[in-house]
Design an enzyme around this catalytic site. Structure first.
Site, PDB file in Angstrom:
ATOM      1  N   GLY A   1     -10.175   7.564  -1.622  1.00 60.07           N
ATOM      2  CA  GLY A   1     -10.230   8.283  -2.892  1.00 60.07           C
ATOM      3  C   GLY A   1     -10.513   9.751  -2.641  1.00 60.07           C
TER       4      GLY A   1
ATOM      5  N   LYS B   1      -5.626  19.808  -6.066  1.00 58.78           N
ATOM      6  CA  LYS B   1      -5.085  19.220  -4.833  1.00 58.78           C
ATOM      7  C   LYS B   1      -3.880  18.352  -5.147  1.00 58.78           C
ATOM      8  CE  LYS B   1      -4.821  15.410  -2.181  1.00 58.78           C
ATOM      9  NZ  LYS B   1      -4.516  13.991  -2.513  1.00 58.78           N
TER      10      LYS B   1
ATOM     11  N   ASP C   1      -0.226   5.172   0.912  1.00 54.71           N
ATOM     12  CA  ASP C   1      -0.483   6.189   1.947  1.00 54.71           C
ATOM     13  C   ASP C   1      -0.594   5.576   3.329  1.00 54.71           C
ATOM     14  OD1 ASP C   1      -2.295   7.632  -0.629  1.00 54.71           O
ATOM     15  OD2 ASP C   1      -0.591   8.597   0.319  1.00 54.71           O
TER      16      ASP C   1
ATOM     17  N   ARG D   1     -13.843  11.517  -1.365  1.00 48.20           N
ATOM     18  CA  ARG D   1     -13.786  12.164  -0.042  1.00 48.20           C
ATOM     19  C   ARG D   1     -14.372  13.582  -0.109  1.00 48.20           C
ATOM     20  NH1 ARG D   1      -8.160  11.218   1.455  1.00 48.20           N
ATOM     21  NH2 ARG D   1      -8.965   9.103   1.585  1.00 48.20           N
TER      22      ARG D   1
ATOM     23  N   HIS E   1      -9.961  18.376  -7.365  1.00 46.68           N
ATOM     24  CA  HIS E   1      -9.063  17.287  -6.964  1.00 46.68           C
ATOM     25  C   HIS E   1      -7.737  17.350  -7.726  1.00 46.68           C
ATOM     26  CE1 HIS E   1      -7.530  13.076  -6.686  1.00 46.68           C
ATOM     27  NE2 HIS E   1      -7.742  13.377  -5.408  1.00 46.68           N
TER      28      HIS E   1
ATOM     29  N   LYS F   1     -11.451  12.239  -4.657  1.00 47.66           N
ATOM     30  CA  LYS F   1     -12.688  12.804  -5.250  1.00 47.66           C
ATOM     31  C   LYS F   1     -13.906  12.339  -4.454  1.00 47.66           C
ATOM     32  CE  LYS F   1     -11.761  11.206  -9.422  1.00 47.66           C
ATOM     33  NZ  LYS F   1     -10.360  10.758  -9.203  1.00 47.66           N
TER      34      LYS F   1
ATOM     35  N   ASP G   1       0.877  -1.173   0.000  1.00 47.46           N
ATOM     36  CA  ASP G   1       0.000   0.000   0.000  1.00 47.46           C
ATOM     37  C   ASP G   1       0.916   1.225   0.000  1.00 47.46           C
ATOM     38  OD1 ASP G   1      -2.240   1.794   0.684  1.00 47.46           O
ATOM     39  OD2 ASP G   1      -1.355   1.802   2.699  1.00 47.46           O
TER      40      ASP G   1
HETATM   41  C1  XBP Z   1      -5.215   6.346   0.636  1.00 43.73           C
HETATM   42  C2  XBP Z   1      -6.372   7.056   0.033  1.00 43.73           C
HETATM   43  C3  XBP Z   1      -6.138   8.156  -0.973  1.00 43.73           C
HETATM   44  C4  XBP Z   1      -5.364   9.302  -0.322  1.00 43.73           C
HETATM   45  C5  XBP Z   1      -5.503  10.588  -1.101  1.00 43.73           C
HETATM   46  O1  XBP Z   1      -4.756   5.459  -0.338  1.00 43.73           O
HETATM   47  O2  XBP Z   1      -7.499   6.702   0.344  1.00 43.73           O
HETATM   48  O3  XBP Z   1      -7.401   8.616  -1.396  1.00 43.73           O
HETATM   49  O4  XBP Z   1      -5.925   9.563   0.964  1.00 43.73           O
HETATM   50  O5  XBP Z   1      -5.055  10.397  -2.439  1.00 43.73           O
HETATM   51  P1  XBP Z   1      -3.900   4.100   0.067  1.00 43.73           P
HETATM   52  P2  XBP Z   1      -5.992  10.867  -3.649  1.00 43.73           P
HETATM   53  O6  XBP Z   1      -3.856   3.991   1.575  1.00 43.73           O
HETATM   54  O7  XBP Z   1      -4.657   2.984  -0.593  1.00 43.73           O
HETATM   55  O8  XBP Z   1      -2.527   4.335  -0.520  1.00 43.73           O
HETATM   56  O9  XBP Z   1      -6.488  12.256  -3.295  1.00 43.73           O
HETATM   57  O10 XBP Z   1      -5.088  10.859  -4.864  1.00 43.73           O
HETATM   58  O11 XBP Z   1      -7.085   9.846  -3.704  1.00 43.73           O
HETATM   59 MG    MG Z   2      -2.963   3.262   3.249  1.00 45.13          MG
END
Ligand code: XBP
Ligand code: MG
Length: 255
Positions: free
Chosen positions: A55, A88, A14, A59, A85, A57, A12
């Protein structure tokens, strides 16, 4: 107990590769709101709630439906949200390029160990592809993109985590079975996605996810650990290991 070597590790992004949410994505969202003249402020606590929606968008839409329904009347709302988005994303990419978000403990070490052991590595994330490529290039260098056999990110699948889609897509493109692989995640939502795809999963928590429900995880850790700073085991069995390495991953057992 695994009876053979793993064939791939699916990371993963984030919260797992890097602690990107509180001081990264959250600030980028607020900068985009400012650019659009919106008085929206996603503070640390509110963002913790909004992280339940994966995601960016999605969110934003959830936030509008819950806290700013007046804005739902905007014409061409989907395009407007997409524009907001992408603004952002520009801010987030700029943050990354200023080197403000380092990789978490043990990430670089484990990636290099997996490469030396000829074990495939892949990315399976909800975030926007440009965020992934920029994070990898800004922390591991330009060549690092070629180290990953598959980079699966964002809107390439119809349903985001906790749906298994992104992990199933990654396994398909690796041409591997889930039983041959391990996922590394940070959140309950990501864990659910990986488990639904049949993957044994190692969880490394962060300030937003440490109190979540990680039922089904093979092991829950503070981080991947470094020789100089061993991980803390929060639940599950780590045997005599004090950092996540190839040996430990080869002995991860399903829950
Ligand atoms: C985490 C998410 C992403 C990020 C924001 O992804 O849910 O939406 O918070 O990135 P993961 P975007 O933990 O699966 O890596 O604004 O590009 O969605
Ligand atoms: Mg994550």
């Amino acid at each position: 107990m695994r009876n053979n070597k793993i064939s791939a590790v699916l990371f993963d992004v984030d919260g797992t590769l890097a602690d990107t949410e509180r001081d990264g994505h959250r600030l980028a969202f607020n900068a985009a709101f400012n650019d659009f003249g919106l008085n929206w402020d996603w503070n640390i606590a509110l963002y913790g709630e909004l992280l339940n929606i994966t995601g960016g968008k999605e969110r934003i839409r959830y936030y509008m439906e819950t806290y700013a329904p007046d804005k739902l009347k905007i014409n061409e709302l989907d395009d407007w949200v997409a524009d907001l988005h992408s603004t952002k994303t520009k801010h987030f990419v700029a943050l990354l390029n200023r080197g403000l978000i380092p990789l978490r403990p043990g990430v670089t070490r484990l990636i290099q160990e997996l490469r030396s052991a000829k074990i495939k590595i892949a990315i399976a994330t909800t975030t926007t592809p440009e965020n992934v490529t920029t994070l990898l290039k800004s922390t591991l260098g330009e060549d690092s993109l070629s180290w990953f056999n598959v980079i699966a990110a964002g809107d390439i699948v119809p349903k985001k985590k906790p749906a298994p889609d992104i992990y199933l897509w990654t396994l398909k493109h690796l041409d591997l079975q889930a039983q041959q692989c391990i996922a590394i995640e940070d959140s309950e939502c990501g864990l659910k996605s990986a488990l639904a795809a049949g993957l044994d999963t190692v969880v490394t928590v962060n300030s937003y996810t440490e109190k979540q429900d990680f039922t089904g995880a093979s092991v829950v850790l503070s981080d991947l650990g470094e020789p100089s700073k061993p991980f803390t085991v929060l639940s599950g069995i780590a045997n005599s290991n004090n950092l996540v390495d190839v040996k430990m991953l080869n002995n991860i057992s399903p829950q």
